[in-house]
Design a protein around this motif. Structure first.
Motif, short mmCIF file in Angstrom:
data_model
loop_
_atom_site.label_atom_id
_atom_site.label_comp_id
_atom_site.label_asym_id
_atom_site.label_seq_id
_atom_site.Cartn_x
_atom_site.Cartn_y
_atom_site.Cartn_z
N ASP A 198 0.85 -1.20 0.00
CA ASP A 198 0.00 0.00 0.00
C ASP A 198 0.88 1.24 0.00
OD1 ASP A 198 -3.01 -0.97 0.88
OD2 ASP A 198 -1.46 -2.23 1.75
N LEU A 199 0.49 2.23 -0.80
CA LEU A 199 1.19 3.51 -0.87
C LEU A 199 0.23 4.60 -0.41
CD1 LEU A 199 2.81 2.93 -4.37
CD2 LEU A 199 4.05 3.04 -2.21
N ILE A 200 0.66 5.39 0.57
CA ILE A 200 -0.20 6.39 1.19
C ILE A 200 0.48 7.75 1.13
CG2 ILE A 200 -1.24 7.10 3.39
CD1 ILE A 200 -1.47 4.19 4.14
N GLY A 201 -0.29 8.79 0.81
CA GLY A 201 0.30 10.12 0.82
C GLY A 201 -0.60 11.18 0.21
N TYR A 202 -0.12 12.39 0.27
CA TYR A 202 -0.76 13.54 -0.37
C TYR A 202 -0.79 13.26 -1.87
CZ TYR A 202 -1.26 18.54 -1.61
OH TYR A 202 -1.68 19.76 -2.10
N LEU A 203 -1.94 13.51 -2.52
CA LEU A 203 -2.15 13.12 -3.91
C LEU A 203 -1.04 13.57 -4.85
CD1 LEU A 203 -3.80 11.85 -6.15
CD2 LEU A 203 -5.18 13.95 -6.25
N PRO A 204 -0.59 14.84 -4.84
CA PRO A 204 0.48 15.23 -5.78
C PRO A 204 1.76 14.43 -5.60
CG PRO A 204 -0.60 17.18 -4.89
CD PRO A 204 -1.10 16.01 -4.09
N TYR A 205 2.02 13.96 -4.37
CA TYR A 205 3.22 13.16 -4.15
C TYR A 205 3.03 11.74 -4.67
CZ TYR A 205 4.25 17.02 -0.94
OH TYR A 205 4.46 18.26 -0.39
N SER B 158 -4.71 11.35 -0.08
CA SER B 158 -5.48 12.13 0.89
C SER B 158 -5.05 13.58 0.83
CB SER B 158 -5.31 11.58 2.31
OG SER B 158 -3.95 11.53 2.66
N ASP B 159 -5.78 14.43 1.54
CA ASP B 159 -5.52 15.86 1.58
C ASP B 159 -4.25 16.14 2.37
OD1 ASP B 159 -6.12 18.70 3.11
OD2 ASP B 159 -6.85 18.66 1.04
N ARG C 170 -3.78 18.19 4.71
CA ARG C 170 -3.98 18.67 6.08
C ARG C 170 -4.46 17.58 7.03
NH1 ARG C 170 -7.78 23.42 4.00
NH2 ARG C 170 -8.30 21.66 2.63
N VAL C 171 -4.27 16.33 6.68
CA VAL C 171 -4.76 15.25 7.53
C VAL C 171 -3.61 14.29 7.86
CG1 VAL C 171 -7.16 15.36 6.78
CG2 VAL C 171 -5.53 14.00 5.45
N GLU C 172 -2.47 14.86 8.30
CA GLU C 172 -1.29 14.04 8.57
C GLU C 172 -1.55 12.97 9.63
OE1 GLU C 172 -1.25 17.33 8.43
OE2 GLU C 172 0.43 18.05 7.20
N ALA C 173 -2.20 13.35 10.72
CA ALA C 173 -2.43 12.40 11.81
C ALA C 173 -3.34 11.26 11.35
CB ALA C 173 -3.02 13.11 13.02
N GLU C 174 -4.38 11.60 10.61
CA GLU C 174 -5.30 10.58 10.11
C GLU C 174 -4.59 9.65 9.13
OE1 GLU C 174 -5.80 13.77 10.25
OE2 GLU C 174 -7.76 14.22 11.16
N ARG C 175 -3.73 10.23 8.29
CA ARG C 175 -2.98 9.44 7.33
C ARG C 175 -2.05 8.47 8.05
NH1 ARG C 175 0.12 13.39 4.24
NH2 ARG C 175 -1.92 13.98 3.44
N ALA C 176 -1.38 8.96 9.09
CA ALA C 176 -0.47 8.12 9.88
C ALA C 176 -1.22 6.98 10.55
CB ALA C 176 0.25 8.97 10.92
N ALA C 177 -2.38 7.29 11.13
CA ALA C 177 -3.17 6.25 11.80
C ALA C 177 -3.63 5.18 10.81
CB ALA C 177 -4.37 6.89 12.51
N PHE C 178 -4.03 5.61 9.63
CA PHE C 178 -4.47 4.67 8.60
C PHE C 178 -3.33 3.74 8.19
CE2 PHE C 178 -5.39 3.95 3.94
CZ PHE C 178 -6.37 2.99 4.15
N ARG D 158 2.39 -4.31 4.06
CA ARG D 158 3.62 -3.51 3.99
C ARG D 158 3.23 -2.15 3.42
NH1 ARG D 158 7.48 -7.86 1.06
NH2 ARG D 158 5.63 -7.93 -0.25
N VAL D 159 3.37 -1.12 4.24
CA VAL D 159 2.85 0.20 3.90
C VAL D 159 4.01 1.19 3.74
CG1 VAL D 159 1.32 2.07 4.63
CG2 VAL D 159 0.79 -0.30 5.25
N THR D 160 3.99 1.94 2.65
CA THR D 160 4.95 3.03 2.46
C THR D 160 4.19 4.35 2.42
OG1 THR D 160 6.58 1.68 1.30
CG2 THR D 160 6.66 4.03 0.91
N VAL D 161 4.58 5.24 3.32
CA VAL D 161 4.02 6.59 3.36
C VAL D 161 5.01 7.51 2.66
CG1 VAL D 161 3.24 8.47 4.85
CG2 VAL D 161 2.86 6.09 5.54
#
Length: 497
Positions: free
Chosen positions: A279-286, A301-302, A304-312, A322-325
C-alpha cells in the motif's frame, strides 16, 4: 582477399537454441575458434559440437590464468591482455590467408563474452559480423518460469565482482535484476541481496537449459557448490506476486522521502521501499510521482490530515500490510516521519515497526542550484503557523538572525498566509544588512523550476508562494558574478574572529 570474421553466439547450453544463421555459419566456416580454460574444455565448443565437420581448422584459445594469482610482471590484467593480443594475432593469420573464421561465444558474443576482446582488436582490420545468441539471463528466466520485467519495470544486469556495498545499492534501486559471474563471488552477492532486503526474492540458476541445470531459492544454496556459470535472478515483482500469490509477512510502515521533484534524486533505498510496498499512502500530488505496480493499492489524501494518514498507515500495517508513506523532500523535515512516529505512540500500534528512509531536502536542492549558501552553520525554519503560534516562529527567527545563521525558510507563504513573510522580512532586517543575499527557489527539480538571487532589501513577499523556498544568507554569505555571467552564492567555511 582477406577472410571474414564472425562472432557467433551459440546460446546458453541447449544446442537446439542455436539460431539458424549461427548454425549455418559454424558449419560453413574454415576456422572455428573458441575460448577454453587450461583443461582444454570449452562450453561453447561443446554446444556447437554437432555442427562441426571434418576438415575444419579448430583454434582453441586457452586462457593462461583463470584466477588473479599469477607471476606475470603485469599481474592478472597484464597476463590477460597479452593473451588476447596473441589470440587475435592467431586469428588474423587465418584471416590474412583468406579463411572464414567463426569465434564461438557461449550465450551472446557481446554479453559478458570473451569474443568482444577479439572484436576490439580485429574488427577495424577485417570484414566482421556479430551474430547474437540467447543469453544466460533469458535462459534463466525461462527455466525459472518467471518473467524478467513487465510494463515500466527496470531490469538491471550486474557483475557479481562488484563490492557488496555497491551491489546492494544498485539492487535496491531496481525492480528486477540478474547478477552474473558467481562462483567465488557468491558470498558477496548473497550479502548484497540481504543488505538490499531482496534475499527472499532471489533465485539461483546454474547452467540453464543443460543436463546439469539447477534452480533453487538463493538463500538456501551452499556457496561451496556454486560454479562460475551460474547467476542470481530477481524476477519481475509484479509477475512474482501473480505467480506466488501474496507473501505471508509481518506488516510494517516505511516513511519515504521522494526528494524535491526530479526522479533522479530518488535514492535507491527509497525506490526499493516503494517497489516493496503493498500500500502507498500520501498527499495526492506526491503519490502521482510514484510509478505504482499493478499489485499495489494507492491511498491519496488531503495535505492537512497528517495524523489521520499516519493512523491509517499504522492500522494497515497492524493487519499485515507492507505500507509506504510518501513525503516530498526528506520525510523527517516538516513532513510525515514525525506524524507517523507521534501517532505510533498509541498503545494499539506499539508493536508496528516504523522505518524512515531519508530523501534529498528542498533546502539542499535549492542551494545546489546557486552554489553553496549552506556552506557554514545554518538553520531551517517553517513560517507556517498552522501547528505552532506565530510568536514562537518570531522568536526563533530573531534568535537565528541574532546568531548570524544562514536561514532556510520553508512554507514562506500561501493563499491564506500573506503577512507572515512580510513580518519575517522586517524582523530579519533588524539584524541583517539590506544587501544580504537571498536565494528564491520555486519548484526546484520540477517542470516549473525557477531560481533567482536577490537581496533581503529587494525581496518582494508578493512574488512568493507555497512552492517557494528561501535561503537568507548570513553576514558572511557572498553573491559573486562569474565569468560566464552566472551569479553564485556561497557562505565561506571560515568565520572571522
Amino acid at each position: 582477399m582477406a577472410g571474414r570474421l564472425y562472432g557467433v553466439g551459440v546460446g546458453p547450453g541447449d544446442p537446439e537454441l542455436i539460431t539458424v544463421k549461427a548454425a549455418r555459419l559454424i558449419a560453413e566456416a574454415d576456422v572455428v575458434a573458441y575460448h577454453a580454460a587450461r583443461h582444454g574444455r570449452s562450453n561453447a565448443r561443446a554446444i556447437a559440437a554437432g555442427l562441426l565437420r571434418e576438415g575444419q581448422i579448430e583454434e582453441p584459445l586457452i586462457y593462461p590464468v583463470t584466477t588473479e594469482d599469477t607471476d606475470h610482471p603485469g599481474g592478472y590484467q597484464g597476463a590477460i591482455d597479452e593473451f588476447y593480443t596473441e589470440a587475435a594475432a592467431r586469428l588474423a593469420a587465418h584471416l590474412d590467408e583468406g579463411r572464414t573464421v567463426v569465434v564461438l561465444a557461449e550465450g551472446d558474443p557481446f554479453f559478458y563474452g570473451s569474443y568482444m576482446h577479439m572484436h576490439k582488436r580485429l574488427a577495424h582490420r577485417y570484414e566482421t559480423e556479430v551474430v547474437p545468441g540467447v543469453t544466460s539471463v533469458s535462459a534463466a528466466s525461462a527455466v525459472l518460469g518467471r518473467p524478467l520485467m513487465e510494463r515500466d519495470e527496470t531490469l538491471t544486469v550486474l557483475p557479481g565482482t562488484l563490492p557488496p556495498a555497491e551491489l546492494a545499492a544498485r539492487l535496491s534501486g531496481t525492480e528486477s535484476a540478474a547478477v552474473m559471474k558467481l562462483g567465488r563471488t557468491f558470498d558477496g552477492v548473497r550479502e548484497a541481496l540481504e543488505r538490499a532486503g531482496r534475499l527472499d526474492d532471489a533465485w539461483y540458476v546454474e547452467r540453464a537449459t543443460t543436463d546439469r541445470e539447477r534452480v533453487a531459492p538463493l538463500a538456501g544454496v551452499d556457496p561451496g557448490t556454486v560454479p562460475y556459470f551460474s547467476l542470481a535472478l530477481l524476477p519481475s515483482p509484479a509477475a512474482t506476486a501473480f505467480v506466488d500469490g501474496p507473501k505471508q509477512h509481518s506488516g510494517a510502515v516505511t516513511v519515504v522521502g521522494l526528494g524535491p521533484g526530479d526522479p533522479r534524486w530518488l535514492t535507491p533505498e527509497a525506490r526499493a521501499a516503494l517497489a516493496d510496498a503493498d500500500d502507498l499512502i500520501g498527499y495526492l500530488p506526491y503519490l502521482e510521482r510514484v510509478a505504482a505496480g499493478p499489485h499495489q493499492r494507492l491511498h491519496p489524501s488531503d495535505n492537512r490530515v497528517e495524523a489521520e494518514r499516519a493512523a491509517f498507515a499504522l492500522d494497515l500495517a497492524k493487519r499485515g500490510r507492507r505500507v509506504t508513506v510518501v513525503s516530498s523532500g526528506d520525510p523527517g523535515v516538516f513532513a510525515m516521519a514525525a506524524a507517523v512516529l507521534e501517532v505510533s505512540e498509541d498503545p494499539q500500534w506499539k508493536d508496528v515497526p516504523v522505518r524512515i528512509v531519508p530523501g534529498l531536502t528542498a533546502a539542499q536542492a535549492v542551494a545546489s542550484r546557486v552554489g553553496a549558501p549552506l556552506g557554514h552553520d545554518f538553520c531551517v525554519v517553517s513560517l507556517s503557523d498552522r501547528l505552532k503560534p506565530w510568536s514562537v516562529i518570531e522568536g526563533r527567527l530573531a534568535g537565528a538572525a541574532a546568531a548570524d545563521l544562514v536561514i532556510a525558510i520553508y512554507n514562506p507563504a500561501s493563499k491564506t498566509r500573506r503577512e507572515q513573510l512580510v513580518r519575517a522580512r522586517e524582523l530579519l532586517l533588524e539584524h541583517r544588512d539590506a544587501g544580504t543575499p537571498v536565494v528564491v527557489g520555486r519548484d526546484v527539480g520540477g517542470p516549473a523550476e525557477s531560481v533567482r538571487v536577490t537581496t533581503l532589501g529587494e525581496l518582494d513577499p508578493a512574488t512568493i508562494d507555497m512552492r517557494c523556498l528561501l535561503i537568507v544568507g548570513s553576514s558572511q554569505t557572498r553573491a559573486v558574478s562569474r565569468g560566464d555571467g552566472e551569479t553564485v552564492v556561497y557562505t565561506p567555511r571560515h568565520y572571522p574572529v
